[in-house]
Design a protein around this motif. Structure first.
Motif, PDB file in Angstrom:
ATOM      1  N   TYR A  42       0.838  -1.200   0.000  1.00 29.94           N
ATOM      2  CA  TYR A  42       0.000   0.000   0.000  1.00 29.94           C
ATOM      3  C   TYR A  42       0.876   1.254   0.000  1.00 29.94           C
ATOM      4  CZ  TYR A  42      -2.745   3.810   1.999  1.00 29.94           C
ATOM      5  OH  TYR A  42      -3.328   5.032   2.226  1.00 29.94           O
ATOM      6  N   TYR A  43       1.934   1.280   0.822  1.00 31.07           N
ATOM      7  CA  TYR A  43       2.831   2.440   0.846  1.00 31.07           C
ATOM      8  C   TYR A  43       3.550   2.598  -0.496  1.00 31.07           C
ATOM      9  CZ  TYR A  43       2.367   3.606   5.784  1.00 31.07           C
ATOM     10  OH  TYR A  43       1.888   4.023   7.001  1.00 31.07           O
ATOM     11  N   CYS A  45       2.373   1.796  -3.462  1.00 31.73           N
ATOM     12  CA  CYS A  45       1.410   2.398  -4.388  1.00 31.73           C
ATOM     13  C   CYS A  45       1.169   3.867  -4.059  1.00 31.73           C
ATOM     14  CB  CYS A  45       0.089   1.639  -4.340  1.00 31.73           C
ATOM     15  SG  CYS A  45       0.174  -0.058  -4.955  1.00 31.73           S
ATOM     16  N   SER A  46       1.120   4.186  -2.788  1.00 31.02           N
ATOM     17  CA  SER A  46       0.886   5.572  -2.374  1.00 31.02           C
ATOM     18  C   SER A  46       2.028   6.472  -2.828  1.00 31.02           C
ATOM     19  CB  SER A  46       0.734   5.651  -0.850  1.00 31.02           C
ATOM     20  OG  SER A  46      -0.400   4.941  -0.419  1.00 31.02           O
ATOM     21  N   ASN A  47       3.260   6.000  -2.650  1.00 29.01           N
ATOM     22  CA  ASN A  47       4.414   6.799  -3.064  1.00 29.01           C
ATOM     23  C   ASN A  47       4.429   7.002  -4.577  1.00 29.01           C
ATOM     24  OD1 ASN A  47       5.308   6.997  -0.423  1.00 29.01           O
ATOM     25  ND2 ASN A  47       6.592   5.155  -0.566  1.00 29.01           N
ATOM     26  N   ASP A  49       1.810   7.062  -6.537  1.00 27.97           N
ATOM     27  CA  ASP A  49       0.725   7.995  -6.857  1.00 27.97           C
ATOM     28  C   ASP A  49       1.130   9.431  -6.551  1.00 27.97           C
ATOM     29  OD1 ASP A  49      -0.857   5.955  -7.697  1.00 27.97           O
ATOM     30  OD2 ASP A  49      -2.086   5.834  -5.874  1.00 27.97           O
ATOM     31  N   GLU A  50       1.811   9.639  -5.443  1.00 30.80           N
ATOM     32  CA  GLU A  50       2.230  10.988  -5.080  1.00 30.80           C
ATOM     33  C   GLU A  50       3.259  11.522  -6.077  1.00 30.80           C
ATOM     34  OE1 GLU A  50       3.414  11.428  -1.031  1.00 30.80           O
ATOM     35  OE2 GLU A  50       1.620  10.426  -0.249  1.00 30.80           O
ATOM     36  N   PRO A  56      -2.652  13.329  -2.225  1.00 26.90           N
ATOM     37  CA  PRO A  56      -2.283  12.348  -1.195  1.00 26.90           C
ATOM     38  C   PRO A  56      -3.490  11.707  -0.509  1.00 26.90           C
ATOM     39  CG  PRO A  56      -0.882  14.280  -1.031  1.00 26.90           C
ATOM     40  CD  PRO A  56      -1.943  14.609  -2.049  1.00 26.90           C
ATOM     41  N   HIS A  58      -6.018  10.584  -1.884  1.00 24.65           N
ATOM     42  CA  HIS A  58      -6.544   9.500  -2.713  1.00 24.65           C
ATOM     43  C   HIS A  58      -5.455   8.526  -3.172  1.00 24.65           C
ATOM     44  CE1 HIS A  58     -10.290  11.717  -2.847  1.00 24.65           C
ATOM     45  NE2 HIS A  58      -9.648  12.779  -3.312  1.00 24.65           N
ATOM     46  N   SER A  59      -4.241   8.748  -2.739  1.00 24.39           N
ATOM     47  CA  SER A  59      -3.155   7.886  -3.200  1.00 24.39           C
ATOM     48  C   SER A  59      -3.264   6.504  -2.560  1.00 24.39           C
ATOM     49  CB  SER A  59      -1.794   8.505  -2.855  1.00 24.39           C
ATOM     50  OG  SER A  59      -1.641   8.652  -1.458  1.00 24.39           O
ATOM     51  N   GLY A  60      -2.886   5.495  -3.321  1.00 27.68           N
ATOM     52  CA  GLY A  60      -2.882   4.131  -2.825  1.00 27.68           C
ATOM     53  C   GLY A  60      -4.231   3.448  -2.813  1.00 27.68           C
ATOM     54  N   MET A  61      -5.264   4.122  -3.314  1.00 26.84           N
ATOM     55  CA  MET A  61      -6.603   3.545  -3.243  1.00 26.84           C
ATOM     56  C   MET A  61      -6.738   2.293  -4.106  1.00 26.84           C
ATOM     57  SD  MET A  61      -9.072   6.926  -3.148  1.00 26.84           S
ATOM     58  CE  MET A  61     -10.529   5.909  -2.982  1.00 26.84           C
TER      59      MET A  61
END
Length: 500
Positions: A42-43, A45-47, A49-50, A56, A58-61
């Motif tokens: 998840y982290y 994917c979030s990174n 996306d950012e 931020p 909506h990142s990692g959704m």
């Protein structure tokens, strides 16, 4: 030498139990590793996306969607793992350590995470430590432990948490196998218990003893009867003259649910959480709302400091009374100690004290349990032992009562209602009284109130039935130094015999 080696050998049962504990710990560690890896993804994917400029918030959704497809897991299960992983990393550090080392498993970690969501940060460390202390218990029992600890250490959060949870109430139907479906309801505890007690009442009173269905089957059919508008469970016996078919539809009573609340809380003098029977602590506002049309009995209890070593918190239980003080006929007496069957007042005390079956991890309500003599009653010579006294009685459901009677598990009382159980493989487990009145007595203040009733700003219909409580506060200096807890069978019929 061979005989000596056999005596020194660990019993096979103990060896098997130790092996199962090790396997469970290894499985729990594997579960933690998976939750940790899912959270790492998840982290990741979030990174990404950012870096692509996605907000931020909506990142990692999409992480849960990708993992669901890659691992063949339900998307909801993956999302729950991500949420748990985030809680463990940023908030529940003690729980993370216990999970990572295999002391608790995934189901237990989820319970702790869900129950400690929304508690005050200042109380979190104390709560988390207290939840993880003591014997390892199943998730359902762990949930009850969390409720009681939150009521003790962070009672102010109960009202806010209940309000947020009630906003998510819903009832859903899910398909199951073999032409069946599940009906899942997420309801406020009092509403759910109202439904449960109504179904039980219909399953017992709407049919005759010749009905071939089990109690569980009749409860299920009663739910359909409520929904289809008939409001009545039809008897399926083969007797064409069955009296339940010809009698007029019974007048429905309001379903009986039980709440235990401090008298001061009921009168609006403090905000101590109350206890809903079969559930646990509820916030004071909800309890007062439920009490508006209630029928009351008074439970006289001793505070933790006043309980004798071999005694009980429960001093006595009354019917509705209109005068202050402790009536003489309620003071504990054991004049029938050599009679096998406990008296009505004694039965009330034991059920109120225990709250539920006293076998380890069992949560069958006390009102559905037998009253068991811890040391067996001697029918041939009652004076010889096993007396019918509070310190030799405990609530056991029928299943565990039989287990104890067969001698597979042994038990002894160590005072104040505490039980020490010995398993068939000589391991020791302890249980303590779980009655709501006992929990309130343990946390009751020992100081007396000198407050005037003029400070009371909250009024309800219940106060018209509480003349005796008002008099109690007016004559506080002359009343016995014991706190008063009021038992409320809410929305039930008036009766002299409390339905414990």
């Amino acid at each position: 030498m061979l005989v000596q080696n056999e005596l020194d050998a660990t019993p096979p049962g103990i060896v098997a139990l130790d092996a199962l504990r090790e396997q469970k710990a290894e499985l729990a560690q594997a579960q933690y590793t998976q939750v940790h890896a899912i959270t790492d993804y998840y982290y990741l994917c979030s990174n990404e996306d950012e870096r692509r400029g996605i907000n931020p918030a909506h990142s990692g959704m999409h992480a849960a969607v990708e993992l669901s497809a890659a691992l063949g897991m339900n998307e909801g299960t993956v999302t729950a793992s991500i949420e748990l992983g985030l809680e463990l990393r940023h908030r529940l550090h003690r729980t993370r350590e216990a999970f990572a080392t295999g002391r608790i498993d995934l189901a237990q970690a989820r319970v702790i995470s869900a129950m400690l969501t929304g508690v005050n940060d200042s109380a979190l460390d104390i709560l988390e430590s207290a939840v993880l202390e003591g014997r390892n218990v199943p998730p359902t029992t762990l949930r009850g432990r969390c409720r009681r600890l939150i009521a003790k250490h962070d009672p102010g959060s109960l009202r806010h948490r209940a309000k947020l949870a009630a906003a998510d109430r819903d009832v859903r139907v899910r398909p199951a196998e073999n032409g069946m479906s599940f009906v899942d309801g997420h309801l406020p505890a009092a509403d759910a218990h109202t439904i449960g007690m109504r179904l039980r009442e219909m399953a017992i009173h709407d049919v005759c003893t010749g009905d071939p269905r089990t109690l569980a089957q009749r409860r299920a059919d009663a739910l359909t009867a409520l929904a289809d508008g008939s409001g009545r469970l039809l008897c399926r016996c083969l007797d064409v003259g069955c009296h339940t078919r010809t009698r007029p539809s019974p007048t429905r009573r309001a379903a009986l649910i039980q709440v235990v609340i401090n008298a001061e809380t009921l009168l609006g003098l403090d905000e101590t959480p109350a206890h809903l029977d079969g559930y646990g602590p509820i916030d004071a506002d909800t309890a007062r709302l439920l009490a508006a049309d209630g029928v009351f009995q008074r439970v006289h209890v001793l505070t933790e400091n006043d309980v004798p070593g071999d005694g009980s918190h429960i001093l006595g239980i009354s019917a509705i009374v209109k005068h202050p003080g402790v009536p003489k006929d309620l003071i504990r007496n054991d004049t029938c100690a050599t009679t096998y069957t406990p008296g009505t007042a004694q039965s009330r005390r034991i059920r109120t004290r225990d709250g539920q079956c006293r076998f380890p991890n069992c949560q069958v309500p006390a009102r559905h349990c037998d009253l068991d003599h811890t040391t067996p009653f001697d029918h041939d010579d009652p004076e010889n032992g096993g007396l019918t006294v509070d310190s030799n009685l405990a609530c056991l459901c029928r299943r565990h009562h039989r287990l104890k009677t067969r001698g597979l598990w042994t038990v002894k009382q160590s005072g104040a209602g505490h039980l020490e159980w010995t398993t068939p493989h000589c391991e020791t487990m302890y249980t303590e009284p779980e009655g709501a009145a006992v929990h309130l007595a343990r946390t009751a203040r020992t100081s007396r109130h000198d407050r005037t009733l003029a400070l009371m700003t909250r009024r309800s219909h219940a106060e018209h039935d509480l003349d005796y409580l008002i008099e109690l506060h007016r004559t506080r200096r002359s009343a016995p130094a014991v706190p008063d807890i009021t038992h409320i069978p809410v929305s039930g019929p008036a009766r002299d015999d409390p339905p414990f």
